[in-house]
Design an enzyme around this catalytic site. Sequence first.
Site, short mmCIF file in Angstrom:
data_model
loop_
_atom_site.label_atom_id
_atom_site.label_comp_id
_atom_site.label_asym_id
_atom_site.label_seq_id
_atom_site.Cartn_x
_atom_site.Cartn_y
_atom_site.Cartn_z
N CYS A 84 1.12 -1.25 0.33
CA CYS A 84 0.19 -0.15 -0.10
C CYS A 84 1.32 1.58 -0.53
O CYS A 84 1.41 1.35 -0.95
CB CYS A 84 -0.83 -0.42 0.75
SG CYS A 84 -2.50 0.85 0.74
N ARG A 146 -7.60 3.01 1.66
CA ARG A 146 -7.17 4.03 1.52
C ARG A 146 -6.45 3.46 0.22
O ARG A 146 -5.31 4.01 -0.36
CB ARG A 146 -6.02 5.03 1.96
CG ARG A 146 -8.23 5.75 2.79
CD ARG A 146 -6.48 6.69 3.81
NE ARG A 146 -6.62 6.31 4.43
CZ ARG A 146 -5.28 7.04 4.58
NH1 ARG A 146 -5.21 7.73 4.04
NH2 ARG A 146 -4.13 6.16 6.11
N HIS A 181 -3.12 -5.10 2.12
CA HIS A 181 -2.58 -5.62 3.04
C HIS A 181 -2.41 -6.91 3.24
O HIS A 181 -3.42 -7.24 4.11
CB HIS A 181 -2.66 -4.07 3.98
CG HIS A 181 -3.26 -2.59 4.12
ND1 HIS A 181 -1.84 -2.23 5.10
CD2 HIS A 181 -3.77 -1.95 3.99
CE1 HIS A 181 -1.80 -1.07 4.59
NE2 HIS A 181 -3.59 -0.63 3.90
N GLU A 183 -0.41 -8.14 5.25
CA GLU A 183 -0.28 -7.87 6.73
C GLU A 183 -1.47 -7.77 7.39
O GLU A 183 -1.18 -7.96 8.78
CB GLU A 183 0.39 -7.07 7.20
CG GLU A 183 0.63 -5.51 7.17
CD GLU A 183 0.51 -5.29 5.50
OE1 GLU A 183 0.50 -5.67 4.69
OE2 GLU A 183 0.28 -4.08 5.43
N1 GLN Z 1 -3.51 6.01 1.00
C1 GLN Z 1 -2.50 6.05 1.99
C2 GLN Z 1 -0.80 6.98 1.06
O1 GLN Z 1 -1.29 8.08 0.00
C3 GLN Z 1 -2.15 4.43 1.65
C4 GLN Z 1 -3.57 3.80 2.42
C5 GLN Z 1 -2.30 2.62 2.75
O2 GLN Z 1 -1.27 2.72 3.33
N2 GLN Z 1 -3.60 2.30 3.74
O3 GLN Z 1 -0.17 7.43 0.91
#
Ligand code: GLN
Length: 200
Positions: A84, A146, A181, A183
């Site tokens: 992410c 996100r 994720h 993890e």
């Molecule tokens: N939206 C976050 C970013 O742009 C990433 C979100 C996440 O790691 N769960 O860094």
Amino acid sequence: MKIGVLGFQGDIEEHVAATKEALKKLKIDGSVAVVKTPDELREIDALIIPGGESTVIGGLALFNKSLSVIKDRIRNGMPVLGTCAGMIMLANRTYDRVVGETKQPLLAVLDVLVERNSFGRQRESFETELEVSINGLEKLKGVFIRAPSIREVNQGIETLAKLDGQVVAVRQNNIIGTCFHPELSGDTRLHEYFVKTIGS
Ligand code: GLN
């Protein structure tokens, strides 16, 4: 084998736990440590960059001078897994549909274009089953918070997972990036896959 988890911000402990579990399942003698400083980063065999907020991780890594060390080590072949925000850190270019090109410190070692917050904001977070193209790992639970998506995949990059036709995990030689994720999924198979790539 010494695996580092980048310790600036995000779900650091979750990665430490999943990696320890993966080593145990694979019966590999190794250690997992939280790393931050340039010296600590020079001593590891592989690195995991957690999910969290990429602008914070990048800003802090730039501030303490570890960003360039990480970049050099990855360029010299150190295996790295970014999940992410960690995957965003690895990307060459990032943008957000609302604000456009995001000017943020990146490692720029993975030749992809990433759209940040691609699936919406916090309340649009979700879990889903993913189609995966790793031998022996055909399905995986994807936790998206996100989450970014990978919009352009350039030459020499292997697609590891897709969601509704969109690329959500890639590998470029020693670099693995996921939009989700692993993890946080309670399933360590992706960490096991990463551990197996170390030293190969
Ligand atoms: N939206 C976050 C970013 O742009 C990433 C979100 C996440 O790691 N769960 O860094």
